[in-house]
Each structure stands twice: as C-alpha cells, then as structure tokens.
Design a protein around this motif. Structure first.
Motif, PDB file in Angstrom:
ATOM      1  N   LYS A  81      82.457 -19.668 108.552  1.00  0.00           N
ATOM      2  CA  LYS A  81      81.903 -18.319 107.932  1.00  0.00           C
ATOM      3  C   LYS A  81      81.759 -18.114 106.469  1.00  0.00           C
ATOM      4  N   GLY A  82      82.692 -18.918 105.763  1.00  0.00           N
ATOM      5  CA  GLY A  82      83.010 -18.942 104.363  1.00  0.00           C
ATOM      6  C   GLY A  82      81.762 -19.971 103.775  1.00  0.00           C
ATOM      7  N   GLY A  83      80.952 -20.906 104.477  1.00  0.00           N
ATOM      8  CA  GLY A  83      80.407 -21.622 104.094  1.00  0.00           C
ATOM      9  C   GLY A  83      80.452 -23.138 104.145  1.00  0.00           C
ATOM     10  N   TYR A  84      81.517 -23.463 104.668  1.00  0.00           N
ATOM     11  CA  TYR A  84      81.825 -24.961 105.110  1.00  0.00           C
ATOM     12  C   TYR A  84      81.017 -25.385 106.292  1.00  0.00           C
ATOM     13  N   SER A  85      80.885 -26.887 106.297  1.00  0.00           N
ATOM     14  CA  SER A  85      80.135 -27.361 107.314  1.00  0.00           C
ATOM     15  C   SER A  85      81.218 -27.713 108.307  1.00  0.00           C
ATOM     16  N   PRO A  86      80.980 -27.436 109.735  1.00  0.00           N
ATOM     17  CA  PRO A  86      81.864 -27.567 110.831  1.00  0.00           C
ATOM     18  C   PRO A  86      82.090 -29.030 111.190  1.00  0.00           C
ATOM     19  N   GLU A  87      81.153 -29.941 110.779  1.00  0.00           N
ATOM     20  CA  GLU A  87      81.231 -31.241 110.781  1.00  0.00           C
ATOM     21  C   GLU A  87      82.567 -31.818 109.908  1.00  0.00           C
ATOM     22  N   LYS A  88      83.068 -31.117 108.797  1.00  0.00           N
ATOM     23  CA  LYS A  88      84.232 -31.637 107.976  1.00  0.00           C
ATOM     24  C   LYS A  88      85.585 -31.106 108.762  1.00  0.00           C
ATOM     25  N   PHE A  89      85.417 -30.633 109.868  1.00  0.00           N
ATOM     26  CA  PHE A  89      86.754 -29.899 110.562  1.00  0.00           C
ATOM     27  C   PHE A  89      87.118 -30.543 111.748  1.00  0.00           C
ATOM     28  N   ARG A  90      88.618 -30.908 111.995  1.00  0.00           N
ATOM     29  CA  ARG A  90      88.907 -31.105 113.279  1.00  0.00           C
ATOM     30  C   ARG A  90      90.221 -30.292 113.548  1.00  0.00           C
ATOM     31  N   VAL A  91      90.237 -29.628 114.446  1.00  0.00           N
ATOM     32  CA  VAL A  91      91.314 -28.642 114.747  1.00  0.00           C
ATOM     33  C   VAL A  91      92.427 -29.396 115.323  1.00  0.00           C
ATOM     34  N   LEU A  92      93.604 -29.425 114.800  1.00  0.00           N
ATOM     35  CA  LEU A  92      94.911 -30.030 115.030  1.00  0.00           C
ATOM     36  C   LEU A  92      96.210 -28.990 114.874  1.00  0.00           C
ATOM     37  N   CYS A  93      96.325 -28.700 116.191  1.00  0.00           N
ATOM     38  CA  CYS A  93      97.424 -27.755 116.301  1.00  0.00           C
ATOM     39  C   CYS A  93      98.693 -28.227 115.692  1.00  0.00           C
ATOM     40  N   ASN A  94      99.450 -27.552 115.136  1.00  0.00           N
ATOM     41  CA  ASN A  94     100.967 -27.791 114.738  1.00  0.00           C
ATOM     42  C   ASN A  94     101.914 -28.357 115.671  1.00  0.00           C
ATOM     43  N   PHE A  95     102.922 -28.876 115.305  1.00  0.00           N
ATOM     44  CA  PHE A  95     103.906 -29.819 116.480  1.00  0.00           C
ATOM     45  C   PHE A  95     105.371 -29.426 116.116  1.00  0.00           C
ATOM     46  N   SER A  99     102.469  -9.559 114.154  1.00  0.00           N
ATOM     47  CA  SER A  99     101.665  -9.719 113.006  1.00  0.00           C
ATOM     48  C   SER A  99     100.705  -8.634 112.821  1.00  0.00           C
ATOM     49  N   GLU A 100     100.326  -8.117 111.547  1.00  0.00           N
ATOM     50  CA  GLU A 100      99.017  -7.506 111.316  1.00  0.00           C
ATOM     51  C   GLU A 100      98.212  -8.171 110.349  1.00  0.00           C
ATOM     52  N   CYS A 101      98.475  -9.520 110.185  1.00  0.00           N
ATOM     53  CA  CYS A 101      97.465 -10.059 109.324  1.00  0.00           C
ATOM     54  C   CYS A 101      97.252 -11.358 110.274  1.00  0.00           C
ATOM     55  N   SER A 102      95.906 -12.168 109.898  1.00  0.00           N
ATOM     56  CA  SER A 102      95.540 -12.858 110.808  1.00  0.00           C
ATOM     57  C   SER A 102      96.213 -14.338 110.695  1.00  0.00           C
ATOM     58  N   GLU A 103      97.397 -14.313 111.327  1.00  0.00           N
ATOM     59  CA  GLU A 103      97.714 -15.518 111.249  1.00  0.00           C
ATOM     60  C   GLU A 103      97.191 -17.003 111.941  1.00  0.00           C
ATOM     61  N   ASN A 104      97.562 -18.058 111.513  1.00  0.00           N
ATOM     62  CA  ASN A 104      96.841 -19.162 111.635  1.00  0.00           C
ATOM     63  C   ASN A 104      97.318 -20.012 112.881  1.00  0.00           C
ATOM     64  N   ASN A 105      98.646 -20.450 112.876  1.00  0.00           N
ATOM     65  CA  ASN A 105      99.137 -21.221 114.044  1.00  0.00           C
ATOM     66  C   ASN A 105     100.517 -21.056 113.919  1.00  0.00           C
ATOM     67  N   PRO A 106     101.049 -19.944 113.994  1.00  0.00           N
ATOM     68  CA  PRO A 106     102.583 -19.608 113.772  1.00  0.00           C
ATOM     69  C   PRO A 106     103.300 -20.575 114.606  1.00  0.00           C
ATOM     70  N   LEU A 107     104.375 -21.150 113.720  1.00  0.00           N
ATOM     71  CA  LEU A 107     105.297 -22.185 114.109  1.00  0.00           C
ATOM     72  C   LEU A 107     106.447 -21.364 115.134  1.00  0.00           C
ATOM     73  N   THR A 108     106.637 -20.167 114.973  1.00  0.00           N
ATOM     74  CA  THR A 108     107.594 -19.419 115.687  1.00  0.00           C
ATOM     75  C   THR A 108     107.166 -19.299 117.073  1.00  0.00           C
ATOM     76  N   VAL A 109     105.763 -19.371 117.463  1.00  0.00           N
ATOM     77  CA  VAL A 109     105.317 -19.247 119.039  1.00  0.00           C
ATOM     78  C   VAL A 109     105.740 -20.498 119.426  1.00  0.00           C
ATOM     79  N   ILE A 110     105.508 -21.843 118.691  1.00  0.00           N
ATOM     80  CA  ILE A 110     105.421 -22.991 119.462  1.00  0.00           C
ATOM     81  C   ILE A 110     107.037 -23.261 119.539  1.00  0.00           C
TER      82      ILE A 110
END
Length: 391
Positions: free
Chosen positions: A193-207, A300-311
């Motif tokens: 949404k901020g202008g980056y191309s999706p081709e430059k991204f790979r979603v990789l969840c925390n471990f 949370s009342e902010c848009s967290e990314n991939n919180p480790l506490t849940v994992i």
C-alpha cells in the motif's frame, strides 16, 4: 555459507532482537559462519564482532546517523571486507544504523535480505498509528509526519523522520535489497500500500527454538483457573483496556511484563483480587505460568506484525485470545487455537474472556500444530531456499 546479521541492538531487548539472536544460534547450529553488526550499546551481549560496532548514538547523532554517517560506513565496510559474507540479513536498522548498510552490502556483492519487524519502510514513526488509530497518510504524503508531529522530539524529530523517509523510499531501497521478508501477510500488504512492489516480498513467519520447550507429553491436560498477559505493559498493548475488563470479571488475570504503565496500573488495581502483576520475567520464570494458563490474551491496540508471544503460547499448548488487528488474526484459528476480539472494546473483550474459559480446547493438538508450523527446522529450510535462490 557466510552470513552477516545486522540489528541496531544485540541483546534481548524486544522481538526483533530475540529473533536475531535465535537466528544466529540456528545458523551456527547448521554449520554456517555468522557475523553480527549492531550499535555499541551498554546492554549488548559480548561478541568478537563488537570491534566493528559504531558507538552508541548521542542526541546530536540523531540528526545525522539516520542518513548514514561516516563511522557506520567505515566500520560496516571494514566488516564486509574482513568477513566477506555471502548473505547480509538485515533486521531493525533504521536510525541507529541506517539503510546505508543495505546499499553498502549490495555494492559489495552480497545477497541482501531484510526481515521487517515493523512498518518503518512506509511510516516514519514505525507504527502507522496516530492518536490511537490506524493512519496511512504518510504512504502518499511524507510531510504528514511533520504536520502531525508524529516523531519523538516534536518538530525536530518529525523533520528528521520526514527527511529519512524521503531518502530511503520505495524507489530507492528495492535497488539494494533482493527480498524483504515480512513475517506476516499484513506487513507485506501494508508495504505494498505504501508503494513497494509485491514481487520484492516473501512472507516468512517467525519461529521458535523448540529445544527450549518442554516435551509435549508434559503439556497439562487440565489448565489452571487463570489467564495471562505476556508483553510490554503499555497503552499500545492494550493493557489498560484489559485491566478494565478483568476487574469486572471473577477470573484471575496474571500480567507478566514491565513497561511504562506498570506502576500506575499496580496502584489502580492494588485492591483488585482478580489481577496479579508479576513484572518483568525471563523465559524460565514465565514459561511454567504461561503453559498452565487457561489461555493467553494479547490485547494490542496497535497493528502488531507477527507477535512472538502468540507463537510461544501456542507452542506450549496454550490457546490465545488476540485482538483482531494487524497480523494477530493470521496466527489464530478461531475456536481451534484461540479466539479474537475487537481491539479496544472492553465489552467484547469481557465476553470473549468468558467464552475462552467455557470453550474446550485440545491443548496437545495446539502445541503439535504450532511446533510444526513455527519450528526452527521448518524455518531454516524456507530461509535456505531464499538465501540460495538467484533473483
């Protein structure tokens, strides 16, 4: 393979630091040579690479280092030449180190990947939040950070944030980065949404480091009669809202963590028998509490990314009640590994807390599924494919 990890701090300060320290351990366990680059900070862990660290940032440096100062350039260049990495894996580097190091790594000839722990690529103040609400104004108008004075330090801080965002923008950074690695689809979508191309991204969840977990056979089939919060005791984590809800229910809440709201909340609820504040605790201390909890709540009342506490909670067989915001819902299978509630809504939170106590969860299945999904081994296989692929 020779891998250089970069993050502004080198101790267990927050999720980004914990991630990098765990990644360093993981890569070394598989036989890779690993170097680290960070700011020279008093709390840093000891490392032979600290001779390459630029000094702790002074207030004056806050006006120069975000753009890449001479010390960062010289020390990082020296590390590149001495270590000769195949891959440079960036983490939180803005301000204290600056994206200059992405440019230097690219020009050196290393593959550059960047794990995104926040939305700094598109938001000068990291959070995309203004006055407690989601804000995308800077996606198209970077001057908004000055207009609304979103950065610490009011006008001077906002000006630095604006100039930093203009210098390291969506047209510049992708030239130096082979792949951005957001841990959630939410973070990828935000950057697009901020202008980056999706081709430059790979979603990789925390471990998670599964060697730190007790055996699945030790997961309690009957949980304790309490629920827990784990994280920073702050407005952004919604702890004030959580305590308001908890005080109205006849269910025990254990709050684990430190933060700016802790003294105030401890005083406000000092006579409330349903809320217990444990303060800051280490993994070995809070792990048994979290494992035996009926569930963990992430308010949370902010848009967290991939919180480790849940994992962490799910890997211990503990379901999660999470705010329906940011990347949190991606980690929760409704009614199976937890539930979600409307962020900031005390009444909905109260209702879902009671439903979580009444609902039957298969704790062993939650742990098994989480370990399979978030194990370091699974993460390593995916990361190696990224490191080894030509772009």
């Amino acid at each position: 393979m020779k891998i250089l990890l970069a993050n502004k701090f080198y101790y267990r300060r927050g999720g980004d630091c914990i991630y990098m320290l765990n990644l360093e351990k993981l890569l070394k366990a598989y036989g890779h040579e690993v170097a680290v680059f960070a700011m020279d900070y008093p709390e840093n862990l000891d490392t032979p690479w600290k001779k390459y660290f630029p000094k702790d940032m002074s207030k004056l440096m806050a006006f120069t280092r975000p753009f890449g100062d001479g010390e960062v350039k010289s020390k990082f260049s020296q590390l590149l030449n001495d270590f000769k990495p195949d891959v440079v894996h960036l983490n939180n580097i803005h301000t204290q180190l600056s994206p200059l190091i992405a440019k230097l790594a690219h020009e050196y000839g290393a593959k550059v990947v960047w794990t995104l722990h926040d939305s700094k690529l598109v938001c000068p103040c990291y959070t995309c939040m203004r006055d407690g609400k989601w804000c995308e104004e800077c996606f198209t108008d970077k001057l908004a950070v000055v207009k609304h004075r979103c950065m610490p330090g009011s006008i001077p801080g906002a000006i630095v944030g604006y100039l930093e965002a203009k210098k390291w923008n969506c047209n510049i950074l992708p030239k130096y980065v082979d792949l951005f690695l957001p841990p959630s689809k939410f973070m990828m979508d935000t950057c697009v949404k901020g202008g980056y191309s999706p081709e430059k991204f790979r979603v990789l969840c925390n471990f998670i480091d599964v060697t730190r977990l007790p055996p699945i056979s030790q997961i309690p089939l009957i949980k304790g009669d309490y629920y827990a919060f784990l994280g920073r005791v702050s407005e952004m984590k919604g702890v004030r809202t959580l305590c308001k809800a908890a005080a109205q229910l006849n269910k025990k809440l254990i709050v684990i963590g430190g933060g700016e709201l802790l003294p105030e909340l401890k005083d406000t609820y000092r006579n409330c028998p349903h809320i217990e504040f444990k303060g800051q605790m280490q993994w070995e201390e809070f792990m048994p509490i979290l494992q035996k909890a009926k569930f963990m709540v992430l308010s949370s009342e902010c848009s967290e990314n991939n919180p480790l506490t849940v994992i962490e909670a799910q890997s211990l067989g503990t379901p999660v009640l999470g705010a329906n915001i940011g990347g949190i819902p991606e980690l929760i299978e409704e009614g199976v590994s937890g539930m979600t509630f409307t962020s900031g809504d005390v009444e909905d939170l109260k209702d879902k807390i009671l439903k979580m106590f009444e609902h039957h969860f298969d704790y062993e299945a939650i742990a098994k599924n989480a370990i399979e999904r978030y194990s370091s081994e699974a993460y390593y296989e995916k990361l190696m494919k990224i490191y080894e692929k030509s772009f």
